[in-house]
Design an enzyme around this catalytic site. Structure first.
Site, PDB file in Angstrom:
ATOM      1  N   THR A  41       0.118   5.417  -1.901  1.00 61.83           N
ATOM      2  CA  THR A  41      -0.697   6.544  -1.422  1.00 61.83           C
ATOM      3  C   THR A  41      -0.637   6.634   0.099  1.00 61.83           C
ATOM      4  O   THR A  41      -0.119   5.749   0.777  1.00 61.83           O
ATOM      5  CB  THR A  41      -2.187   6.339  -1.803  1.00 61.83           C
ATOM      6  N   GLY A  42      -1.191   7.700   0.612  1.00 58.15           N
ATOM      7  CA  GLY A  42      -1.468   7.854   2.042  1.00 58.15           C
ATOM      8  C   GLY A  42      -0.255   7.691   2.943  1.00 58.15           C
ATOM      9  O   GLY A  42       0.852   8.157   2.631  1.00 58.15           O
TER      10      GLY A  42
ATOM     11  N   TYR B 272      -7.297  -0.123  18.578  1.00 55.62           N
ATOM     12  CA  TYR B 272      -8.400  -1.057  18.869  1.00 55.62           C
ATOM     13  C   TYR B 272      -7.987  -2.510  18.634  1.00 55.62           C
ATOM     14  O   TYR B 272      -8.795  -3.415  18.792  1.00 55.62           O
ATOM     15  CB  TYR B 272      -9.679  -0.671  18.125  1.00 55.62           C
TER      16      TYR B 272
ATOM     17  N   PRO C  46      -5.602   9.168  14.789  1.00 55.64           N
ATOM     18  CA  PRO C  46      -6.138   9.873  13.622  1.00 55.64           C
ATOM     19  C   PRO C  46      -5.081  10.614  12.812  1.00 55.64           C
ATOM     20  O   PRO C  46      -4.532  11.634  13.247  1.00 55.64           O
ATOM     21  CB  PRO C  46      -7.167  10.839  14.218  1.00 55.64           C
TER      22      PRO C  46
ATOM     23  N   LYS D 124      -6.662  -6.591  13.015  1.00 49.19           N
ATOM     24  CA  LYS D 124      -5.512  -5.885  13.603  1.00 49.19           C
ATOM     25  C   LYS D 124      -5.051  -6.597  14.879  1.00 49.19           C
ATOM     26  O   LYS D 124      -3.848  -6.637  15.177  1.00 49.19           O
ATOM     27  CB  LYS D 124      -5.861  -4.429  13.911  1.00 49.19           C
TER      28      LYS D 124
ATOM     29  N   ARG E 144      -4.054 -10.031  -1.045  1.00 49.56           N
ATOM     30  CA  ARG E 144      -4.943 -11.165  -0.782  1.00 49.56           C
ATOM     31  C   ARG E 144      -4.617 -12.375  -1.645  1.00 49.56           C
ATOM     32  O   ARG E 144      -5.234 -13.427  -1.484  1.00 49.56           O
ATOM     33  CB  ARG E 144      -6.402 -10.753  -1.036  1.00 49.56           C
TER      34      ARG E 144
ATOM     35  N   GLY F 182       0.835  -1.202   0.000  1.00 50.97           N
ATOM     36  CA  GLY F 182       0.000   0.000   0.000  1.00 50.97           C
ATOM     37  C   GLY F 182       0.866   1.246   0.000  1.00 50.97           C
ATOM     38  O   GLY F 182       0.518   2.263   0.610  1.00 50.97           O
TER      39      GLY F 182
ATOM     40  N   PRO G 109      -1.182   3.816  14.843  1.00 49.37           N
ATOM     41  CA  PRO G 109      -1.444   5.240  14.633  1.00 49.37           C
ATOM     42  C   PRO G 109      -2.867   5.608  15.048  1.00 49.37           C
ATOM     43  O   PRO G 109      -3.793   4.831  14.880  1.00 49.37           O
ATOM     44  CB  PRO G 109      -1.292   5.422  13.112  1.00 49.37           C
TER      45      PRO G 109
ATOM     46  N   PHE H  22     -13.939   0.001   6.715  1.00 47.21           N
ATOM     47  CA  PHE H  22     -15.016   0.991   6.587  1.00 47.21           C
ATOM     48  C   PHE H  22     -15.910   0.835   7.808  1.00 47.21           C
ATOM     49  O   PHE H  22     -15.953  -0.235   8.417  1.00 47.21           O
ATOM     50  CB  PHE H  22     -15.804   0.813   5.283  1.00 47.21           C
TER      51      PHE H  22
HETATM   52  C1  HXC Z   1     -20.786  -2.101   3.773  1.00 47.12           C
HETATM   53  C2  HXC Z   1     -19.284  -2.690   2.104  1.00 47.12           C
HETATM   54  C3  HXC Z   1     -18.716  -1.384   2.113  1.00 47.12           C
HETATM   55  C4  HXC Z   1     -19.273  -0.429   3.029  1.00 47.12           C
HETATM   56  C5  HXC Z   1     -17.667  -2.569   0.641  1.00 47.12           C
HETATM   57  N1  HXC Z   1     -18.602  -3.381   1.178  1.00 47.12           N
HETATM   58  N2  HXC Z   1     -17.718  -1.351   1.190  1.00 47.12           N
HETATM   59  N3  HXC Z   1     -20.292  -3.055   2.935  1.00 47.12           N
HETATM   60  N4  HXC Z   1     -20.289  -0.832   3.841  1.00 47.12           N
HETATM   61  N5  HXC Z   1     -18.796   0.818   3.100  1.00 47.12           N
HETATM   62  C6  HXC Z   1     -18.843  -4.751   0.822  1.00 47.12           C
HETATM   63  C7  HXC Z   1     -19.286  -4.889  -0.632  1.00 47.12           C
HETATM   64  O1  HXC Z   1     -20.670  -4.652  -0.774  1.00 47.12           O
HETATM   65  C8  HXC Z   1     -18.917  -6.349  -0.921  1.00 47.12           C
HETATM   66  O2  HXC Z   1     -19.834  -7.249  -0.368  1.00 47.12           O
HETATM   67  C9  HXC Z   1     -17.648  -6.534  -0.117  1.00 47.12           C
HETATM   68  O3  HXC Z   1     -17.645  -5.509   0.893  1.00 47.12           O
HETATM   69  C10 HXC Z   1     -16.409  -6.357  -0.962  1.00 47.12           C
HETATM   70  O4  HXC Z   1     -16.481  -5.100  -1.602  1.00 47.12           O
HETATM   71  P1  HXC Z   1     -15.567  -4.705  -2.841  1.00 47.12           P
HETATM   72  O5  HXC Z   1     -15.781  -3.284  -3.154  1.00 47.12           O
HETATM   73  O6  HXC Z   1     -15.751  -5.713  -3.931  1.00 47.12           O
HETATM   74  O7  HXC Z   1     -14.137  -4.972  -2.213  1.00 47.12           O
HETATM   75  P2  HXC Z   1     -12.745  -4.444  -2.644  1.00 47.12           P
HETATM   76  O8  HXC Z   1     -12.777  -3.766  -3.971  1.00 47.12           O
HETATM   77  O9  HXC Z   1     -11.829  -5.575  -2.485  1.00 47.12           O
HETATM   78  O10 HXC Z   1     -12.429  -3.300  -1.554  1.00 47.12           O
HETATM   79  C11 HXC Z   1     -11.966  -3.580  -0.262  1.00 47.12           C
HETATM   80  C12 HXC Z   1     -12.560  -2.625   0.767  1.00 47.12           C
HETATM   81  C13 HXC Z   1     -12.356  -1.176   0.375  1.00 47.12           C
HETATM   82  C14 HXC Z   1     -11.936  -2.947   2.119  1.00 47.12           C
HETATM   83  C15 HXC Z   1     -14.055  -2.916   0.837  1.00 47.12           C
HETATM   84  O11 HXC Z   1     -12.904  -0.319   1.371  1.00 47.12           O
HETATM   85  C16 HXC Z   1     -10.900  -0.826   0.151  1.00 47.12           C
HETATM   86  O12 HXC Z   1     -10.376  -1.138  -0.898  1.00 47.12           O
HETATM   87  N6  HXC Z   1     -10.228  -0.193   1.094  1.00 47.12           N
HETATM   88  C17 HXC Z   1      -8.787   0.142   0.990  1.00 47.12           C
HETATM   89  C18 HXC Z   1      -8.399   1.410   1.662  1.00 47.12           C
HETATM   90  C19 HXC Z   1      -8.882   1.523   3.086  1.00 47.12           C
HETATM   91  O13 HXC Z   1      -9.908   0.966   3.459  1.00 47.12           O
HETATM   92  N7  HXC Z   1      -8.172   2.263   3.895  1.00 47.12           N
HETATM   93  C20 HXC Z   1      -8.585   2.489   5.281  1.00 47.12           C
HETATM   94  C21 HXC Z   1      -7.626   1.899   6.202  1.00 47.12           C
HETATM   95  S1  HXC Z   1      -7.716   2.695   7.764  1.00 47.12           S
HETATM   96  P3  HXC Z   1     -21.048  -7.921  -1.242  1.00 47.12           P
HETATM   97  O14 HXC Z   1     -21.652  -8.946  -0.312  1.00 47.12           O
HETATM   98  O15 HXC Z   1     -21.986  -6.781  -1.568  1.00 47.12           O
HETATM   99  O16 HXC Z   1     -20.421  -8.523  -2.457  1.00 47.12           O
HETATM  100  C22 HXC Z   1      -7.438   1.532   8.954  1.00 47.12           C
HETATM  101  C23 HXC Z   1      -7.172   1.938  10.395  1.00 47.12           C
HETATM  102  C24 HXC Z   1      -7.885   3.134  10.879  1.00 47.12           C
HETATM  103  O17 HXC Z   1      -7.423   0.416   8.664  1.00 47.12           O
HETATM  104  C25 HXC Z   1      -7.595   3.549  12.312  1.00 47.12           C
HETATM  105  C26 HXC Z   1      -8.099   4.960  12.596  1.00 47.12           C
HETATM  106  C27 HXC Z   1      -7.923   5.440  13.972  1.00 47.12           C
END
Ligand code: HXC
Length: 288
Positions: free
Chosen positions: A19-20, A148, A191, A163, A68, A16, A189, A98
């Site tokens: 970005t970010g 968390y 926010p 995590k 993956r 990853g 980390p 999310f």
């Molecule tokens: C509910 C969701 C959803 C949402 C996706 N899905 N987003 N369900 N709410 N917001 C569901 C979809 O409907 C699908 O299920 C399944 O998840 C897979 O979705 P895809 O879009 O096909 O998956 P993919 O393209 O592989 O994307 C992966 C992802 C996406 C995790 C869903 O958000 C992503 O790519 N994220 C990468 C960047 C990221 O998240 N960064 C944040 C990290 S921050 P169905 O059943 O409909 O097929 C972090 C720590 C934070 O981790 C700490 C802060 C203090």
């Protein structure tokens, strides 16, 4: 903080990394002398980052990878080794997350997050570690977790579970692979607003305020603060740190612990409380 190219000679693979926060860490590693291998799902984004780094004199090799896919992970680690002739540090930064009530998730949604965060981290660690052990090459793994991982958290259950697993891997392999000269460290980390994370964790101003307002130090993190910590932890200055997780969150995870929510009380509230708490109980003794 750092003087000189403290990471010179090291080849660092960042998942990853296009970005970010992955990019911010990678840039700092490069500025400190490391050669980089950046992987991520979007090749165009990786190429753009590599060009940007190249203009700053940072050597960067990129390759598209979805963590993956275990076979692709193995091929990627081989490709990095072939390109640079070595690999010294793996940064497991790629994440997916999310916010959602757990009962609204589909099994595929659970898998999407757990497969990226937990399985992806384990696949990358496994493939790097196998090669380090076989080649008697020392290595360092830096895992990016979240606070968390040990408190748990509603509304991000797959991420919290994953995590927690990554933290367990950090501490487990810190011991199991130490005899091979492989160190494990982690950063939790708080926010650090980035486009990718905030789109999924704080999509409204109210939610952003919730995440950003809970920091005792009164501000969010700056990417370079995380990057400097990461650079230290993967450097030889941290050679005796193994199995440790360092939190960098301005105190956020402790914000509502114990009596800390009382910070919302006014001086007048405290005047009244003082009277109440000084009032003797019946008989002048503490109640049973
Ligand atoms: C509910 C969701 C959803 C949402 C996706 N899905 N987003 N369900 N709410 N917001 C569901 C979809 O409907 C699908 O299920 C399944 O998840 C897979 O979705 P895809 O879009 O096909 O998956 P993919 O393209 O592989 O994307 C992966 C992802 C996406 C995790 C869903 O958000 C992503 O790519 N994220 C990468 C960047 C990221 O998240 N960064 C944040 C990290 S921050 P169905 O059943 O409909 O097929 C972090 C720590 C934070 O981790 C700490 C802060 C203090």
């Amino acid at each position: 903080m750092f003087s000189g190219p403290v990471l010179k000679g090291k080849v660092i693979l960042v998942t990853g990394g296009g970005t970010g926060l992955g990019k911010a860490m990678a840039r700092r590693f490069g500025e400190l002398g490391a050669r980089l291998a950046l992987v991520g799902r979007r090749e165009a984004v990786l190429r753009q980052t590599a060009e940007e780094f190249g203009r700053a004199g940072i050597e960067t090799y990129v390759r598209p990878l979805d963590v993956r896919e275990p076979e692709r992970v193995a091929e990627t680690v081989d490709a990095v080794w072939e390109h640079y002739g070595r690999l010294d540090v793996l940064v497991n930064n790629a994440a997916g997350n999310f916010i959602s009530p757990f009962e609204r998730l589909s099994p595929r949604a659970v898998d999407a997050v757990v497969n990226i965060v937990l399985h992806g981290t384990l696949y990358c660690t496994l493939e790097a570690g196998k090669r380090w052990i076989a080649r008697r090459h020392p290595g360092t793994v830096l895992n990016i977790v979240a606070t968390y991982a040990w408190t748990g958290s509603g509304y991000v259950v797959p991420s919290a579970v994953a995590k927690a697993g990554v933290l367990a891997a950090t501490r487990s392999l810190a011991v199991e692979w130490a005899p091979y000269g492989i160190r494990h460290v982690a950063i939790a980390p708080g926010p650090f607003p980035t486009e990718g994370a905030w789109a999924r964790l704080a999509p409204t101003p109210e939610l952003a305020q919730h995440l950003e307002g809970g920091v005792p130090l009164g501000r969010v993190g700056r990417p370079e603060e995380l990057a400097n910590l990461a650079a230290y932890l993967v450097s030889d200055y941290a050679a005796f740190i193994n199995g440790e997780v360092v939190t960098i969150d301005g105190g956020a995870w402790l914000n509502d612990v114990g009596f800390n929510p009382l910070r919302r009380l006014t001086p007048e509230d405290w005047d009244r409380i003082r009277e109440l708490t000084r009032r003797p109980t019946s008989g002048g003794e503490a109640p049973a």
